[in-house]
Design a protein around this motif. Structure first.
Motif, PDB file in Angstrom:
ATOM      1  N   VAL A 224       0.836  -1.208   0.000  1.00 18.75           N
ATOM      2  CA  VAL A 224       0.000   0.000   0.000  1.00 18.75           C
ATOM      3  C   VAL A 224       0.870   1.257   0.000  1.00 18.75           C
ATOM      4  O   VAL A 224       0.546   2.254  -0.667  1.00 18.75           O
ATOM      5  CB  VAL A 224      -0.944  -0.014   1.223  1.00 18.75           C
ATOM      6  N   ASN A 225       2.002   1.221   0.730  1.00 22.83           N
ATOM      7  CA  ASN A 225       2.863   2.398   0.871  1.00 22.83           C
ATOM      8  C   ASN A 225       4.023   2.425  -0.123  1.00 22.83           C
ATOM      9  O   ASN A 225       4.980   3.186   0.066  1.00 22.83           O
ATOM     10  CB  ASN A 225       3.412   2.461   2.301  1.00 22.83           C
ATOM     11  N   ALA A 226       3.949   1.589  -1.136  1.00 24.41           N
ATOM     12  CA  ALA A 226       4.976   1.551  -2.193  1.00 24.41           C
ATOM     13  C   ALA A 226       6.364   1.296  -1.623  1.00 24.41           C
ATOM     14  O   ALA A 226       7.367   1.855  -2.059  1.00 24.41           O
ATOM     15  CB  ALA A 226       4.957   2.843  -3.013  1.00 24.41           C
ATOM     16  N   GLU A 227       6.437   0.399  -0.626  1.00 17.29           N
ATOM     17  CA  GLU A 227       7.731  -0.024  -0.091  1.00 17.29           C
ATOM     18  C   GLU A 227       8.036  -1.476  -0.497  1.00 17.29           C
ATOM     19  O   GLU A 227       8.951  -2.087   0.026  1.00 17.29           O
ATOM     20  CB  GLU A 227       7.726   0.095   1.438  1.00 17.29           C
ATOM     21  N   MET A 228       7.257  -1.970  -1.408  1.00 19.20           N
ATOM     22  CA  MET A 228       7.420  -3.329  -1.944  1.00 19.20           C
ATOM     23  C   MET A 228       7.211  -3.249  -3.453  1.00 19.20           C
ATOM     24  O   MET A 228       6.244  -2.649  -3.923  1.00 19.20           O
ATOM     25  CB  MET A 228       6.375  -4.227  -1.284  1.00 19.20           C
ATOM     26  N   GLY A 229       8.159  -3.855  -4.202  1.00 19.72           N
ATOM     27  CA  GLY A 229       8.136  -3.664  -5.644  1.00 19.72           C
ATOM     28  C   GLY A 229       7.203  -4.578  -6.409  1.00 19.72           C
ATOM     29  O   GLY A 229       6.537  -4.139  -7.355  1.00 19.72           O
ATOM     30  N   MET A 230       7.165  -5.850  -6.014  1.00 16.65           N
ATOM     31  CA  MET A 230       6.342  -6.779  -6.795  1.00 16.65           C
ATOM     32  C   MET A 230       6.134  -8.083  -6.061  1.00 16.65           C
ATOM     33  O   MET A 230       6.832  -8.416  -5.106  1.00 16.65           O
ATOM     34  CB  MET A 230       6.983  -7.049  -8.158  1.00 16.65           C
ATOM     35  N   THR A 231       5.149  -8.812  -6.525  1.00 11.01           N
ATOM     36  CA  THR A 231       4.912 -10.179  -6.084  1.00 11.01           C
ATOM     37  C   THR A 231       4.442 -10.968  -7.287  1.00 11.01           C
ATOM     38  O   THR A 231       4.352 -10.422  -8.396  1.00 11.01           O
ATOM     39  CB  THR A 231       3.883 -10.220  -4.931  1.00 11.01           C
ATOM     40  N   LEU A 232       4.182 -12.232  -7.093  1.00  6.91           N
ATOM     41  CA  LEU A 232       3.710 -13.097  -8.183  1.00  6.91           C
ATOM     42  C   LEU A 232       2.284 -13.550  -7.893  1.00  6.91           C
ATOM     43  O   LEU A 232       1.959 -13.892  -6.760  1.00  6.91           O
ATOM     44  CB  LEU A 232       4.613 -14.334  -8.309  1.00  6.91           C
ATOM     45  N   ASP A 233       1.461 -13.577  -8.924  1.00  7.32           N
ATOM     46  CA  ASP A 233       0.081 -14.028  -8.717  1.00  7.32           C
ATOM     47  C   ASP A 233      -0.589 -14.215 -10.068  1.00  7.32           C
ATOM     48  O   ASP A 233       0.009 -13.974 -11.118  1.00  7.32           O
ATOM     49  CB  ASP A 233      -0.693 -13.038  -7.851  1.00  7.32           C
ATOM     50  N   TRP A 234      -1.858 -14.621 -10.017  1.00  5.99           N
ATOM     51  CA  TRP A 234      -2.636 -14.896 -11.220  1.00  5.99           C
ATOM     52  C   TRP A 234      -3.433 -13.671 -11.658  1.00  5.99           C
ATOM     53  O   TRP A 234      -3.759 -12.808 -10.845  1.00  5.99           O
ATOM     54  CB  TRP A 234      -3.599 -16.055 -10.956  1.00  5.99           C
ATOM     55  N   SER A 235      -3.797 -13.652 -12.918  1.00  5.45           N
ATOM     56  CA  SER A 235      -4.485 -12.479 -13.472  1.00  5.45           C
ATOM     57  C   SER A 235      -5.834 -12.211 -12.806  1.00  5.45           C
ATOM     58  O   SER A 235      -6.295 -11.074 -12.792  1.00  5.45           O
ATOM     59  CB  SER A 235      -4.678 -12.649 -14.988  1.00  5.45           C
ATOM     60  N   SER A 236      -6.446 -13.252 -12.246  1.00  8.43           N
ATOM     61  CA  SER A 236      -7.739 -13.051 -11.583  1.00  8.43           C
ATOM     62  C   SER A 236      -7.623 -12.185 -10.347  1.00  8.43           C
ATOM     63  O   SER A 236      -8.634 -11.739  -9.804  1.00  8.43           O
ATOM     64  CB  SER A 236      -8.350 -14.403 -11.211  1.00  8.43           C
ATOM     65  N   THR A 237      -6.392 -11.949  -9.868  1.00 11.36           N
ATOM     66  CA  THR A 237      -6.203 -11.144  -8.661  1.00 11.36           C
ATOM     67  C   THR A 237      -5.792  -9.704  -8.971  1.00 11.36           C
ATOM     68  O   THR A 237      -5.553  -8.924  -8.048  1.00 11.36           O
ATOM     69  CB  THR A 237      -5.138 -11.779  -7.741  1.00 11.36           C
ATOM     70  N   VAL A 238      -5.704  -9.362 -10.244  1.00 11.01           N
ATOM     71  CA  VAL A 238      -5.245  -8.019 -10.621  1.00 11.01           C
ATOM     72  C   VAL A 238      -6.066  -6.919  -9.939  1.00 11.01           C
ATOM     73  O   VAL A 238      -5.518  -5.922  -9.453  1.00 11.01           O
ATOM     74  CB  VAL A 238      -5.300  -7.847 -12.158  1.00 11.01           C
ATOM     75  N   GLY A 239      -7.371  -7.097  -9.909  1.00  6.77           N
ATOM     76  CA  GLY A 239      -8.242  -6.046  -9.387  1.00  6.77           C
ATOM     77  C   GLY A 239      -7.890  -5.611  -7.981  1.00  6.77           C
ATOM     78  O   GLY A 239      -7.837  -4.419  -7.677  1.00  6.77           O
ATOM     79  N   LYS A 240      -7.619  -6.568  -7.110  1.00  4.03           N
ATOM     80  CA  LYS A 240      -7.352  -6.201  -5.714  1.00  4.03           C
ATOM     81  C   LYS A 240      -5.994  -5.515  -5.562  1.00  4.03           C
ATOM     82  O   LYS A 240      -5.843  -4.585  -4.775  1.00  4.03           O
ATOM     83  CB  LYS A 240      -7.457  -7.429  -4.809  1.00  4.03           C
TER      84      LYS A 240
END
Length: 455
Positions: A289-305
């Motif tokens: 939320v605070n832009a202190e983490m660059g990325m993670t891995l997940d599926w396209s169905s989770t893009v919205g959240k």
């Protein structure tokens, strides 16, 4: 040249996606026609014949966005079918699988169940639980690719589920983090490059991490998203097979575990104990939320959240992370989730009718949108494309996956007990309780022992 808007880009991606699907059809993966198609009935919902009053229970997991959309679809259906009442039973992902398995074992399962395809073999082992949808004329199977139905929705020759959406795998990128650190969102990351760059960023500020991942279970986390991904991209094959047998060498597994440990030891990844607090809800991690983490891995169905939590203009998607100099850069794809009808339902025929409307009708697709990724149903997908309602990031992930899809993974890889062993070993290595070599040794021994039980 003007920039394309997000929706226009989404539509352009979907054109490519549709073309890819059409290509699949040419190679024998066209929609099946094993039942009489509902034809025009799949495009527009019709009021049901006045019949007896029935109540159906429909269970699913998801985020608030998916909950609201699904409840709205239920409301639309029951207005068209006033003799049908549908009770929604919904929650987050945590504990959902256990709840469903308990309900099935206890004879109290819902009439309609959203499931994840790796669970099917274990659930079906409990008995003849699901309606064989290939025998239901109310379902228009011509809308679904036969390859998907055969590989992901069938058990022992029975079509026990239908795909609700098509998922592509990749990175969820916090663009605000990338921008402030001068990173390019289009970078193709390897695990080795991620460790090198992440260590530099963490040394610059101990509060920021280029990557975060949860311990996970059968559908994500260290085993599924890091170790399995590393070994597949390195060797070009899965490390286990459905024989069942282990196919990777001890040295390869130890190397994968070593890379995983460096990921955390270097500071490239958020400490596992901190990330574990947000299992199944990484978008709620304050670092994200605070832009202190660059990325993670997940599926396209989770893009919205992830997108909603990052904020407007602060989100992007990218390709998965591969092993350096690996043999494969194929991208995982699968049904985002599947839906089954309880064979013991007192109103199974009404449940089947609702499922067909939910997946195939234009009305439902324009309510659900891409809350379960891009619909697998051709008619539902066409409705969204024509209405310009596809999220460009979801379209991009699915399109990338369909251009170079990984082969379907062996089901034993997602066996819950095997997945628990993998997670246990991964955690012990990350926390320093096992060396990568000892971890590989124990992993192979414990998984082989479990395979004997499975056989």
């Amino acid at each position: 040249m003007k920039m394309m808007s997000g929706k226009m880009l989404g539509m352009a991606c979907l054109v490519a996606l549709s073309a890819t699907l059409a290509g699949c059809g040419d190679s024998g993966t066209t929609s099946t026609a094993t039942t009489s198609p509902a034809g025009a009935e799949t495009q527009t919902a019709k009021p049901a014949d006045s019949g007896k009053q029935v109540t159906l229970r429909f269970s699913w997991w998801g985020s608030d966005v998916r909950h609201k959309a699904t409840l709205a679809a239920i409301d639309a259906y029951t207005k068209l079918n006033p003799n049908v009442k549908i009770e929604g039973e919904y929650q987050g992902y945590d504990g959902y699988q256990q709840k469903i398995m308990t309900q099935i074992a206890g004879g109290s399962a819902p009439d309609i169940m959203q499931l994840d395809y790796p669970w099917l073999s274990d659930l079906s082992a409990q008995g003849d639980i699901f309606v064989d949808l290939s025998k239901e004329s109310a379902v228009d199977l011509t809308q679904f690719p036969k390859k998907i139905l055969d590989e992901y929705d069938s058990v022992k020759g029975k079509l026990v589920s239908l795909p609700m959406g098509t998922n592509g795998f990749g990175t969820m990128i916090n663009k605000a983090f990338f921008d402030k650190n001068g990173l390019d969102k289009n970078t193709q990351w390897t695990w080795e490059k991620l460790i090198e760059e992440g260590e530099k960023l963490n040394q610059k500020s101990k509060n920021q991490f280029l990557f975060a991942i949860e311990p996970g279970t059968t559908t994500g986390g260290l085993g599924e998203f890091v170790l399995n991904e590393y070994l597949y991209s390195k060797n070009g094959t899965y490390w286990v097979s459905n024989d069942p047998a282990i196919k990777a060498s001890k040295e390869d597994i130890a190397q994968g575990l070593s890379v995983m440990k460096k990921l955390f030891d270097s500071g490239a990844a958020q400490p596992l104990g901190d990330a574990a607090l947000f299992s199944g809800k990484m978008e709620q991690n304050p670092k994200w939320v605070n832009a202190e983490m660059g990325m993670t891995l997940d599926w396209s169905s989770t893009v919205g959240k992830y997108k909603a939590a990052a904020g407007d203009g602060k989100f992007a998607v990218g390709m998965p992370i591969f092993a350096k100099d690996g043999k494969a850069q194929a991208v995982k794809t699968k049904p985002s989730m599947i839906v089954s009808v309880n064979k013991k339902s007192a109103n199974a025929q009404e449940a089947v009718k609702f499922v067909n409307w939910l997946l195939n009708s234009k009305d439902a697709s324009l309510i659900l949108l891409d809350t379960r990724s891009i619909p697998t149903s051709d008619s539902a997908k066409k409705a969204l494309v024509e209405a310009n309602k596809i999220d460009s990031d979801i379209a991009k992930m699915v399109d990338s996956a369909l251009k170079n899809p990984a082969s379907s993974p062996p089901t034993v890889q997602n066996n819950p007990e095997v997945a628990d062993i993998i997670r246990d070993i991964c955690e012990k290595v990350v926390y320093g309780n096992l060396t990568p070599d000892k971890g590989a040794e124990q992993l192979m021994q414990r998984v082989q022992d479990k395979f004997k039980d499975i056989k």
